[in-house]
Scaffold this motif. Structure first.
Motif, mmCIF file in Angstrom:
data_model
loop_
_atom_site.group_PDB
_atom_site.id
_atom_site.type_symbol
_atom_site.label_atom_id
_atom_site.label_comp_id
_atom_site.label_asym_id
_atom_site.label_seq_id
_atom_site.Cartn_x
_atom_site.Cartn_y
_atom_site.Cartn_z
ATOM 1 N N GLN A 53 0.836 -1.198 0.000
ATOM 2 C CA GLN A 53 0.000 0.000 0.000
ATOM 3 C C GLN A 53 0.869 1.246 0.000
ATOM 4 O OE1 GLN A 53 -3.560 0.117 2.478
ATOM 5 N NE2 GLN A 53 -3.039 2.194 3.059
ATOM 6 N N LEU A 54 0.583 2.139 -0.934
ATOM 7 C CA LEU A 54 1.308 3.402 -1.030
ATOM 8 C C LEU A 54 0.507 4.543 -0.425
ATOM 9 C CD1 LEU A 54 2.609 3.093 -4.698
ATOM 10 C CD2 LEU A 54 3.783 2.478 -2.576
ATOM 11 N N ALA A 55 -0.817 4.439 -0.504
ATOM 12 C CA ALA A 55 -1.656 5.511 0.041
ATOM 13 C C ALA A 55 -3.083 5.040 0.202
ATOM 14 C CB ALA A 55 -1.628 6.725 -0.885
ATOM 15 N N ARG A 56 -3.754 5.654 1.149
ATOM 16 C CA ARG A 56 -5.205 5.559 1.292
ATOM 17 C C ARG A 56 -5.663 6.975 1.608
ATOM 18 N NH1 ARG A 56 -8.334 0.904 4.291
ATOM 19 N NH2 ARG A 56 -7.770 0.005 2.315
ATOM 20 N N GLN A 57 -6.377 7.575 0.655
ATOM 21 C CA GLN A 57 -6.766 8.973 0.802
ATOM 22 C C GLN A 57 -8.262 9.130 0.606
ATOM 23 O OE1 GLN A 57 -4.397 11.555 -1.668
ATOM 24 N NE2 GLN A 57 -2.486 10.700 -0.951
ATOM 25 N N THR A 58 -8.823 10.092 1.335
ATOM 26 C CA THR A 58 -10.242 10.401 1.231
ATOM 27 C C THR A 58 -10.393 11.782 0.604
ATOM 28 O OG1 THR A 58 -10.718 9.067 3.178
ATOM 29 C CG2 THR A 58 -12.385 10.669 2.541
ATOM 30 N N THR A 59 -11.343 11.895 -0.318
ATOM 31 C CA THR A 59 -11.577 13.147 -1.027
ATOM 32 C C THR A 59 -13.044 13.257 -1.404
ATOM 33 O OG1 THR A 59 -10.946 14.476 -2.961
ATOM 34 C CG2 THR A 59 -10.973 12.082 -3.249
ATOM 35 N N SER A 60 -13.516 14.481 -1.603
ATOM 36 C CA SER A 60 -14.867 14.685 -2.111
ATOM 37 C C SER A 60 -14.848 14.912 -3.623
ATOM 38 C CB SER A 60 -15.529 15.880 -1.415
ATOM 39 O OG SER A 60 -14.760 17.053 -1.647
ATOM 40 N N ALA A 61 -13.656 15.013 -4.207
ATOM 41 C CA ALA A 61 -13.503 15.212 -5.650
ATOM 42 C C ALA A 61 -13.685 13.884 -6.386
ATOM 43 C CB ALA A 61 -12.126 15.785 -5.954
ATOM 44 N N THR A 62 -13.792 13.949 -7.707
ATOM 45 C CA THR A 62 -13.922 12.732 -8.511
ATOM 46 C C THR A 62 -12.635 12.445 -9.275
ATOM 47 O OG1 THR A 62 -14.912 14.012 -10.300
ATOM 48 C CG2 THR A 62 -16.426 12.908 -8.756
ATOM 49 N N GLN A 63 -11.531 12.908 -8.727
ATOM 50 C CA GLN A 63 -10.227 12.576 -9.280
ATOM 51 C C GLN A 63 -9.186 12.770 -8.195
ATOM 52 O OE1 GLN A 63 -9.829 15.280 -12.564
ATOM 53 N NE2 GLN A 63 -8.787 16.815 -11.335
ATOM 54 N N LEU A 64 -8.059 12.100 -8.359
ATOM 55 C CA LEU A 64 -6.977 12.191 -7.388
ATOM 56 C C LEU A 64 -5.653 12.123 -8.129
ATOM 57 C CD1 LEU A 64 -6.164 12.257 -4.362
ATOM 58 C CD2 LEU A 64 -6.154 9.752 -4.442
ATOM 59 N N ASN A 65 -4.840 13.157 -7.974
ATOM 60 C CA ASN A 65 -3.513 13.172 -8.580
ATOM 61 C C ASN A 65 -2.583 12.344 -7.698
ATOM 62 O OD1 ASN A 65 -0.738 13.958 -9.057
ATOM 63 N ND2 ASN A 65 -1.550 15.582 -10.329
ATOM 64 N N VAL A 66 -1.992 11.298 -8.283
ATOM 65 C CA VAL A 66 -1.102 10.414 -7.524
ATOM 66 C C VAL A 66 0.330 10.466 -8.050
ATOM 67 C CG1 VAL A 66 -2.955 8.863 -6.775
ATOM 68 C CG2 VAL A 66 -1.760 8.409 -8.929
ATOM 69 N N THR A 67 0.653 11.504 -8.802
ATOM 70 C CA THR A 67 1.970 11.632 -9.412
ATOM 71 C C THR A 67 3.083 11.478 -8.386
ATOM 72 O OG1 THR A 67 1.048 13.090 -11.084
ATOM 73 C CG2 THR A 67 3.438 13.126 -10.818
ATOM 74 N N SER A 68 2.950 12.098 -7.239
ATOM 75 C CA SER A 68 4.016 12.056 -6.228
ATOM 76 C C SER A 68 4.184 10.672 -5.609
ATOM 77 C CB SER A 68 3.744 13.079 -5.128
ATOM 78 O OG SER A 68 2.572 12.737 -4.414
ATOM 79 N N LEU A 69 3.211 9.781 -5.818
ATOM 80 C CA LEU A 69 3.275 8.435 -5.242
ATOM 81 C C LEU A 69 3.868 7.406 -6.196
ATOM 82 C CD1 LEU A 69 -0.238 8.492 -3.578
ATOM 83 C CD2 LEU A 69 1.975 8.870 -2.472
#
Length: 110
Positions: A53-69
């Motif tokens: 697992q690299l990340a588990r993130q919560t957001t209200s948006a319908t996209q997530l930038n994971v470039t840094s991961l």
């Protein structure tokens, strides 16, 4: 949730990786999305390989930038998502969606 193989957006020139999904409509708004991202590590002298697992993130948006991961040496990634409404009702986790760093994504398991 992710459909039609359009759930990973990758700009090769800029090395940008963004996960995208369809909005969930629910009378108990707002809806929050929990996204889990994992990367695959090949077996080596340092230990067994496998999904980490690299990340588990919560957001209200319908996209997530994971470039840094996105990490050097890891080419294979998978992610899944769950929606939760304001009343605390949550969906099951989606199936895993797979992609290779800045390559065309696929939903077919490895």
């Amino acid at each position: 949730f992710p459909v039609n193989n359009e759930y990973v957006y990758c700009e090769e020139a800029a090395s940008v990786v963004t996960l995208r999904w369809n909005e969930v409509t629910d009378p108990s708004t707002p809806v929050q999305y929990t996204v889990t991202l994992e990367g695959y590590v090949d077996a080596s002298q340092d230990g067994p390989g496998g999904w980490q697992q690299l990340a588990r993130q919560t957001t209200s948006a319908t996209q997530l930038n994971v470039t840094s991961l996105i990490q050097t040496g890891r080419l294979s990634y998978r992610w899944q998502i769950r929606a939760e409404d304001a009343a605390g009702n949550s969906s099951d986790m989606s199936e895993w969606f797979f992609f290779r760093s800045c390559e065309t994504p696929t939903a077919v398991p490895y």
